[in-house]
Design a protein around this motif. Structure first.
Motif, PDB file in Angstrom:
ATOM      1  N   ALA A 264      33.057  29.057  40.337  1.00  0.00           N
ATOM      2  CA  ALA A 264      33.527  30.282  41.380  1.00  0.00           C
ATOM      3  C   ALA A 264      33.960  29.499  42.332  1.00  0.00           C
ATOM      4  CB  ALA A 264      32.258  30.612  41.372  1.00  0.00           C
ATOM      5  N   SER A 265      33.637  28.810  42.571  1.00  0.00           N
ATOM      6  CA  SER A 265      34.405  27.880  43.777  1.00  0.00           C
ATOM      7  C   SER A 265      35.772  26.984  43.576  1.00  0.00           C
ATOM      8  CB  SER A 265      34.152  26.720  43.955  1.00  0.00           C
ATOM      9  OG  SER A 265      34.563  25.458  44.952  1.00  0.00           O
ATOM     10  N   ALA A 266      36.376  27.654  42.790  1.00  0.00           N
ATOM     11  CA  ALA A 266      37.684  26.829  41.915  1.00  0.00           C
ATOM     12  C   ALA A 266      38.525  28.532  41.897  1.00  0.00           C
ATOM     13  CB  ALA A 266      38.123  26.921  40.442  1.00  0.00           C
ATOM     14  N   ALA A 267      37.779  29.794  41.742  1.00  0.00           N
ATOM     15  CA  ALA A 267      37.924  31.163  41.814  1.00  0.00           C
ATOM     16  C   ALA A 267      38.346  31.816  43.228  1.00  0.00           C
ATOM     17  CB  ALA A 267      37.346  31.948  40.873  1.00  0.00           C
ATOM     18  N   VAL A 268      37.563  30.877  44.081  1.00  0.00           N
ATOM     19  CA  VAL A 268      37.510  31.807  45.538  1.00  0.00           C
ATOM     20  C   VAL A 268      38.536  31.043  45.959  1.00  0.00           C
ATOM     21  CG1 VAL A 268      36.487  31.148  47.247  1.00  0.00           C
ATOM     22  CG2 VAL A 268      35.028  31.739  45.722  1.00  0.00           C
ATOM     23  N   GLY A 269      38.996  29.962  45.567  1.00  0.00           N
ATOM     24  CA  GLY A 269      40.024  29.482  46.348  1.00  0.00           C
ATOM     25  C   GLY A 269      40.867  29.262  45.294  1.00  0.00           C
ATOM     26  N   SER A 270      41.350  29.917  44.752  1.00  0.00           N
ATOM     27  CA  SER A 270      42.313  30.213  43.554  1.00  0.00           C
ATOM     28  C   SER A 270      43.170  32.453  44.914  1.00  0.00           C
ATOM     29  CB  SER A 270      42.681  30.509  42.532  1.00  0.00           C
ATOM     30  OG  SER A 270      43.909  30.670  41.408  1.00  0.00           O
ATOM     31  N   ALA A 271      42.013  32.562  44.417  1.00  0.00           N
ATOM     32  CA  ALA A 271      41.917  33.883  44.118  1.00  0.00           C
ATOM     33  C   ALA A 271      42.003  35.075  45.068  1.00  0.00           C
ATOM     34  CB  ALA A 271      41.710  34.408  43.505  1.00  0.00           C
ATOM     35  N   VAL A 272      40.664  34.533  46.369  1.00  0.00           N
ATOM     36  CA  VAL A 272      40.262  35.203  46.715  1.00  0.00           C
ATOM     37  C   VAL A 272      40.772  34.986  48.451  1.00  0.00           C
ATOM     38  CG1 VAL A 272      37.767  35.876  47.890  1.00  0.00           C
ATOM     39  CG2 VAL A 272      37.939  35.754  45.759  1.00  0.00           C
ATOM     40  N   PRO A 273      40.965  36.374  48.501  1.00  0.00           N
ATOM     41  CA  PRO A 273      41.050  35.988  50.845  1.00  0.00           C
ATOM     42  C   PRO A 273      39.869  35.411  51.878  1.00  0.00           C
ATOM     43  CG  PRO A 273      40.948  38.348  49.978  1.00  0.00           C
ATOM     44  CD  PRO A 273      40.948  37.556  48.423  1.00  0.00           C
ATOM     45  N   ALA A 274      40.621  35.053  52.380  1.00  0.00           N
ATOM     46  CA  ALA A 274      39.329  34.775  53.425  1.00  0.00           C
ATOM     47  C   ALA A 274      38.348  35.972  53.550  1.00  0.00           C
ATOM     48  CB  ALA A 274      39.532  34.265  54.720  1.00  0.00           C
ATOM     49  N   GLY A 275      37.284  35.861  53.326  1.00  0.00           N
ATOM     50  CA  GLY A 275      36.337  36.949  53.824  1.00  0.00           C
ATOM     51  C   GLY A 275      34.612  36.461  53.041  1.00  0.00           C
ATOM     52  N   SER A 276      33.535  37.521  52.735  1.00  0.00           N
ATOM     53  CA  SER A 276      33.096  36.941  51.687  1.00  0.00           C
ATOM     54  C   SER A 276      32.728  37.478  50.476  1.00  0.00           C
ATOM     55  CB  SER A 276      31.834  38.464  52.390  1.00  0.00           C
ATOM     56  OG  SER A 276      31.652  38.027  53.875  1.00  0.00           O
ATOM     57  N   VAL A 277      32.164  36.832  49.964  1.00  0.00           N
ATOM     58  CA  VAL A 277      32.334  36.577  48.406  1.00  0.00           C
ATOM     59  C   VAL A 277      31.367  37.705  47.213  1.00  0.00           C
ATOM     60  CG1 VAL A 277      32.332  35.615  46.242  1.00  0.00           C
ATOM     61  CG2 VAL A 277      34.289  35.087  48.564  1.00  0.00           C
ATOM     62  N   ALA A 278      31.017  38.860  46.895  1.00  0.00           N
ATOM     63  CA  ALA A 278      29.558  38.676  46.200  1.00  0.00           C
ATOM     64  C   ALA A 278      30.030  38.129  44.599  1.00  0.00           C
ATOM     65  CB  ALA A 278      29.743  40.184  45.602  1.00  0.00           C
ATOM     66  N   LEU A 279      28.902  37.555  44.016  1.00  0.00           N
ATOM     67  CA  LEU A 279      28.758  36.654  42.700  1.00  0.00           C
ATOM     68  C   LEU A 279      28.479  38.076  41.540  1.00  0.00           C
ATOM     69  CD1 LEU A 279      28.528  32.680  43.459  1.00  0.00           C
ATOM     70  CD2 LEU A 279      30.487  34.114  43.082  1.00  0.00           C
ATOM     71  N   VAL A 280      28.469  38.892  41.169  1.00  0.00           N
ATOM     72  CA  VAL A 280      28.095  40.002  40.429  1.00  0.00           C
ATOM     73  C   VAL A 280      28.020  39.568  38.795  1.00  0.00           C
ATOM     74  CG1 VAL A 280      28.785  41.876  39.559  1.00  0.00           C
ATOM     75  CG2 VAL A 280      29.486  41.556  41.597  1.00  0.00           C
ATOM     76  N   PRO A 281      26.748  39.569  38.265  1.00  0.00           N
ATOM     77  CA  PRO A 281      26.399  38.622  37.070  1.00  0.00           C
ATOM     78  C   PRO A 281      26.869  40.197  35.770  1.00  0.00           C
ATOM     79  CG  PRO A 281      24.417  39.080  37.759  1.00  0.00           C
ATOM     80  CD  PRO A 281      25.623  39.808  39.172  1.00  0.00           C
ATOM     81  N   VAL A 282      27.544  40.007  34.987  1.00  0.00           N
ATOM     82  CA  VAL A 282      28.025  40.656  34.029  1.00  0.00           C
ATOM     83  C   VAL A 282      26.342  41.293  33.498  1.00  0.00           C
ATOM     84  CG1 VAL A 282      29.984  40.137  32.467  1.00  0.00           C
ATOM     85  CG2 VAL A 282      27.946  39.166  31.678  1.00  0.00           C
TER      86      VAL A 282
END
Length: 246
Positions: free
Chosen positions: A88-106
């Motif tokens: 998730a950290s790699a995904a956040v650093g690659s694709a998420v703009p600055a701000g909050s992140v919601a991790l949503v489980p399947v």
């Protein structure tokens, strides 16, 4: 700590190497990966956002996933959450703009959760969110998706059957959307799962979240099946990121 002590007192064994004692021995814990890579399915479901995984789904990591899901070795939640947090950290650093992140489980099927007596995917996702917060990321784990009746177990299904089984199978609950809006009005979503196989589950989760206006930035998984997570190429140039695997 309590889980490890209980396993030791009750004669437990390492889920990885069967060594008597802790549910995960120090040697096996030290062997777990500490980085993540893109893990594109083949073929890629149309429109799938970039998926990241911390490991290949075999060997030690496969034993840990199955140990938590099928054997209820609750002490494995921590190392699996660490792996998901890495992805998730790699995904956040690659694709998420600055701000909050919601991790949503399947979402898991209700019958499966009832049979197991716990929801391992949510537990690992919540642990991953806690690790991201500790690293300074404004992250939260949120159950937002439910499955419709009639969805069957995915085990043994090929890519076409998985896609057919899951098409239209998920929906975002109104209550969870309102709760998220109150807590974090501007948020990017990372879909989380334990194992990425064909990508059909992640793509359906992405569709359901986007249908209610959420921005799904990436997918993060503990592991991806080996043919979707090939070994790294030898000798990458120092300081240069490798291209996504397909």
């Amino acid at each position: 700590m309590l889980d490890a002590a209980a396993d030791l007192l009750l004669g437990g064994r390492c889920a990885g190497c069967e060594r008597p004692g802790r549910v995960l021995c120090r040697d096996c814990a030290a062997a777990l990966p500490d980085s993540a890579r893109p893990a594109w399915p083949t073929p890629v479901p149309a429109g799938l956002v970039e998926p990241w995984a911390a490991a290949a789904y075999d060997g030690l990591v496969r034993s840990l996933v199955l140990g938590l899901k099928e054997r209820r070795l609750l002490g494995l939640r921590r190392p699996l959450a660490d792996l998901l947090a890495t992805a998730a950290s790699a995904a956040v650093g690659s694709a998420v703009p600055a701000g909050s992140v919601a991790l949503v489980p399947v979402p898991s099927r209700t019958a499966t959760v009832r049979e197991r007596g716990h929801d391992p995917t949510y537990a690992v996702t919540a642990g991953a969110a806690a690790r991201l917060r500790a690293a300074g990321v404004d992250a939260v784990a949120v159950r937002m998706l439910r499955t419709r009746p009639g969805v069957v177990d995915q085990a043994g299904l090929d890519a076409v059957a998985r896609s057919a089984n899951l098409t239209g199978s998920m929906a975002c609950t109104d209550a969870s959307l309102r709760r998220l809006a109150r807590r974090r009005p501007r948020v990017s979503v990372v879909v989380c799962d334990d194992v990425l196989t064909t990508g059909s589950t992640a793509r359906e989760a992405q569709r359901a979240l986007e249908a209610v206006g959420l921005h799904v930035a990436a997918v993060a998984a503990v592991a991806a099946t080996r043919r979707r997570f090939p070994a790294p190429r030898q000798g990458p140039s120092p300081g240069r990121a490798e291209a996504p695997y397909r």
